[in-house]
Design a protein around this motif. Structure first.
Motif, PDB file in Angstrom:
ATOM      1  N   ALA A 204       0.827  -1.209   0.000  1.00  0.00           N
ATOM      2  CA  ALA A 204       0.000   0.000   0.000  1.00  0.00           C
ATOM      3  C   ALA A 204       0.858   1.254   0.000  1.00  0.00           C
ATOM      4  O   ALA A 204       0.594   2.224  -0.732  1.00  0.00           O
ATOM      5  N   TRP A 205       1.910   1.258   0.823  1.00  0.00           N
ATOM      6  CA  TRP A 205       2.778   2.431   0.928  1.00  0.00           C
ATOM      7  C   TRP A 205       3.594   2.625  -0.343  1.00  0.00           C
ATOM      8  O   TRP A 205       3.703   3.746  -0.858  1.00  0.00           O
ATOM      9  N   ALA A 206       4.173   1.559  -0.867  1.00  0.00           N
ATOM     10  CA  ALA A 206       5.055   1.677  -2.023  1.00  0.00           C
ATOM     11  C   ALA A 206       4.306   2.116  -3.278  1.00  0.00           C
ATOM     12  O   ALA A 206       4.853   2.872  -4.106  1.00  0.00           O
ATOM     13  N   LEU A 207       3.075   1.685  -3.434  1.00  0.00           N
ATOM     14  CA  LEU A 207       2.310   2.000  -4.641  1.00  0.00           C
ATOM     15  C   LEU A 207       1.331   3.143  -4.441  1.00  0.00           C
ATOM     16  O   LEU A 207       0.616   3.513  -5.377  1.00  0.00           O
ATOM     17  N   ASN A 208       1.298   3.713  -3.230  1.00  0.00           N
ATOM     18  CA  ASN A 208       0.327   4.778  -2.919  1.00  0.00           C
ATOM     19  C   ASN A 208      -1.090   4.323  -3.260  1.00  0.00           C
ATOM     20  O   ASN A 208      -1.831   4.965  -4.021  1.00  0.00           O
ATOM     21  N   VAL A 209      -1.455   3.183  -2.655  1.00  0.00           N
ATOM     22  CA  VAL A 209      -2.802   2.652  -2.810  1.00  0.00           C
ATOM     23  C   VAL A 209      -3.328   2.283  -1.429  1.00  0.00           C
ATOM     24  O   VAL A 209      -2.573   2.133  -0.469  1.00  0.00           O
ATOM     25  N   ARG A 210      -4.625   2.141  -1.347  1.00  0.00           N
ATOM     26  CA  ARG A 210      -5.256   1.673  -0.126  1.00  0.00           C
ATOM     27  C   ARG A 210      -6.401   0.730  -0.516  1.00  0.00           C
ATOM     28  O   ARG A 210      -6.737   0.590  -1.685  1.00  0.00           O
ATOM     29  N   GLY A 211      -7.001   0.091   0.491  1.00  0.00           N
ATOM     30  CA  GLY A 211      -8.081  -0.843   0.223  1.00  0.00           C
ATOM     31  C   GLY A 211      -8.970  -0.998   1.427  1.00  0.00           C
ATOM     32  O   GLY A 211      -8.897  -0.227   2.388  1.00  0.00           O
ATOM     33  N   ALA A 212      -9.812  -2.012   1.418  1.00  0.00           N
ATOM     34  CA  ALA A 212     -10.752  -2.250   2.515  1.00  0.00           C
ATOM     35  C   ALA A 212     -10.942  -3.745   2.740  1.00  0.00           C
ATOM     36  O   ALA A 212     -12.043  -4.208   3.001  1.00  0.00           O
ATOM     37  N   ASP A 213      -9.836  -4.498   2.661  1.00  0.00           N
ATOM     38  CA  ASP A 213      -9.934  -5.951   2.766  1.00  0.00           C
ATOM     39  C   ASP A 213      -9.739  -6.487   4.172  1.00  0.00           C
ATOM     40  O   ASP A 213     -10.022  -7.654   4.442  1.00  0.00           O
ATOM     41  N   VAL A 214      -9.222  -5.656   5.074  1.00  0.00           N
ATOM     42  CA  VAL A 214      -8.987  -6.048   6.460  1.00  0.00           C
ATOM     43  C   VAL A 214      -9.665  -5.014   7.351  1.00  0.00           C
ATOM     44  O   VAL A 214      -9.448  -3.810   7.182  1.00  0.00           O
TER      45      VAL A 214
END
Length: 607
Positions: A204-214
């Motif tokens: 998430a940090w390296a690609l500047n992405v986030r999610g909602a899986d956890v």
């Protein structure tokens, strides 16, 4: 305290079903950790195998099941909780790190037995420790292709279908391209061709992405392999990807189906591939080596880079802390006003705190399940309230609330304790000693290179002097709209579970400061703020010696009715009053009317 009969019976039936499955698979036992295929601390519902099997809902633990006995392994944070949630009729309780899963297997297994394990849920070091212990008994550790829990968990949740989304560069502080270029430089220095990233927050940090899986952690289930030129192969479920994400990632990031990851590991014959032995599971090392790669066991290069917060991340956290502190302050006033009436419970209080945070309009999630604990429940450091355990908050108790918020600009974590009615002299004594411990860390000045293990003693001395202690670490790292627990830094004794205590503290790291005291069957006390490691110039000091200190980032009143001023030194009183003055200066302007007046009263000087 044992579980209610119905719950105990449910988990006893599941244990019996597992033993039946093991027998069908020609296995004499199975070991099960509380993690997922990314070695995550917090896992998605689909990976909550330990909770499903045993009933234990803590965030760290493991289990071993044999034909005639079973054991569950937890550290000092869960000594009380595991006994409340897991039946002693079916499970032995084993304390770690005093004991270990491998050592227990070495005592319990018999010659000729075959003990199964899932290679996607253990590190190689863990596997080797278990294998060696079993070999001493003439038993064998056997990798399974299919996890037997999954075969009997008929209503197992599916992994989350939530999208992977862009994280704005203004909040991240650096572009993904710049971060991947740093990883490429790291690979070049080690003559490596690629690095496998398995930790969800690293990706998430390296690609500047986030999610909602956890739950509570904004990450997406994925793997990444970064090549020496900075280009990256990202393995993620296709339904998580849309055109906006593709545009954000750009042509330098090649997207593949997550199910293709295991096979891709076999395509690096003759190449030098780095993988983190603490964060990459044994199956990844096995697949790389089977494919002819030379595997370099090196720490994930994102781990330290992510821990050193850049100016944008620090600024974001400061903004989130003010917002969150105002919501918590409103809640503390509500507790003081409403809870002595006897009509509130742990669950209703947690719901009210969530409502205050939601009223900011910017809350994305809580950063973990709120620890809303009154009376004896507070003595369990990681207590988790549910419908069965929910207790009424009544006078004569201490109410402990440990909570945090996930905001796009920062992750918060804060603990406060409120007396319901008039506290006892002992409660005030213990609270004040915990406060002294908290201040000792907050005011510490130390040379660059000092470890968290060394700082930990600062917190314990005020308690040790009174013959007291607490059975958990003093502080953990924290992410920037990422995991509420982030390494590699920690403030903890080496004997406590979690490791990381020998990591030098560096300017830019953020940590919690949360000493405590717990009296089993009666109450718990913890005071927690977040800290930023900053440079500190010392007038007259050695100009060649770089010194560091902590800056407090969390602002909310510390309960003055629990403080015995006679136990505080003049410098400690000065710190407390200065801290409360800053709370008023930062939080006061965000509050209105009665809330602001209450805050001013709560933060008036203690003499």
């Amino acid at each position: 305290m044992t579980q209610p009969n119905s719950r105990a019976a449910l988990h006893a039936a599941r244990l019996a079903a597992l033993r039946g499955r093991l027998s069908a698979d020609a296995l004499d036992g199975f070991v099960l950790p509380l993690t997922d295929e990314h070695m995550s601390e917090y896992v998605g519902g689909y990976a909550q195998r330990l909770a499903w099997l045993t009933g234990f809902e803590g965030s760290a633990g493991s289990a071993a099941v044999l034909a005639d006995r079973a054991a569950i392994f937890t550290d000092g944070r869960y000594t009380l909780q595991v006994r409340e949630q897991v039946s002693p009729l079916d499970w032995d309780y084993v304390d770690v790190p005093q004991d270990s899963l491998a050592a227990w297997l070495g005592r319990a297994a018999e010659a000729g037995q075959r003990i199964g394990y899932d290679p996607w849920l253990h590190t190689r070091d863990q596997v080797e420790a278990m294998r060696a212990a079993l070999a001493e008994r003439g038993a064998a550790l056997v990798a399974v292709a299919d996890n037997p829990i999954d075969a009997i968990w008929t209503d197992r949740p599916a992994p989350s279908p939530a999208k992977m989304v862009r994280y704005d560069e203004d909040l991240a502080g650096r572009s993904s391209a710049a971060k991947r270029a740093d990883i490429a430089d790291w690979l070049g220095e080690r003559r490596a061709d690629a690095v496998v990233l398995t930790a969800l927050d690293s990706i998430a940090w390296a690609l500047n992405v986030r999610g909602a899986d956890v739950a509570h952690t904004p990450v997406a289930l994925s793997y990444a392999i970064v090549d020496a030129d900075g280009t990256t192969d990202l393995f993620v479920a296709p339904e998580k990807v849309d055109d906006a994400l593709r545009q954000h990632l750009g042509n330098a990031v090649r997207i593949h189906d997550r199910t293709a990851f295991a096979a891709a590991l076999g395509g690096y014959a003759g190449r030098r591939i780095a993988a983190d032995p603490e964060r990459a599971v044994a199956a990844i090392f096995d697949a790389l080596e089977a494919g002819g790669a030379t595997v370099l066991a090196l720490r994930d290069p994102v781990v330290l880079a992510k821990a050193l917060k850049n100016p944008a991340e620090v600024a974001g956290h400061r903004a989130a802390s003010v917002r969150d502190g105002a919501a918590l302050t409103r809640f503390l006033r509500w507790v003081e006003t409403e809870c002595p009436k006897g009509g509130e419970t742990e669950l209703s209080a947690a719901a009210r705190l969530l409502a205050f945070r939601e009223e900011t309009g910017l809350l994305r999630d809580t950063s973990f399940d709120t620890i809303s604990a009154t009376g004896a429940h507070g003595a369990s450091p990681h207590y988790r309230v549910d419908d069965e355990s929910n207790a009424r908050i009544v006078p004569g108790q201490l109410y402990l609330v440990d909570s945090g918020g996930q905001y796009a600009d920062g992750t918060t974590d804060v603990t406060r304790v409120v007396p319901i009615g008039v506290p006892s002299a002992e409660m005030r004594d213990r609270f004040t000693r915990v406060l002294k411990a908290h201040i000792a860390v907050a005011t510490a000045i130390f040379p660059d290179g000092t470890t968290g293990a060394q700082i930990d003693a600062f917190a314990r001395r005020p308690l040790w002097e009174a013959g007291l202690d607490f059975a958990h670490g003093t502080g953990h790292g924290i992410g920037s709209y990422l995991s509420v627990h982030e390494g590699p830094q920690r403030i903890a004794m080496p004997t406590y579970a979690g490791g990381g205590t020998l990591e030098p503290l560096r300017a830019g790291m953020m940590l919690s400061n949360e000493p405590g005291y717990y009296k089993a069957g009666e109450y718990g006390i913890r005071i927690e703020n977040l800290l930023l490691v900053v440079p500190r110039a010392i007038e007259g000091g050695d100009p060649d010696r770089r010194m560091l200190a902590f800056e407090t980032l969390t602002f909310a009143p510390i309960e003055r009715d629990l403080i015995d001023p006679a136990l505080l030194t003049a410098p400690e009183l000065s710190w407390l009053n200065a801290y409360h003055a800053e709370v008023v200066a930062r939080i006061g302007p965000v509050l209105d009317g009665e809330d602001r007046a209450w805050l001013a009263s709560k933060c008036s000087p203690v003499t």
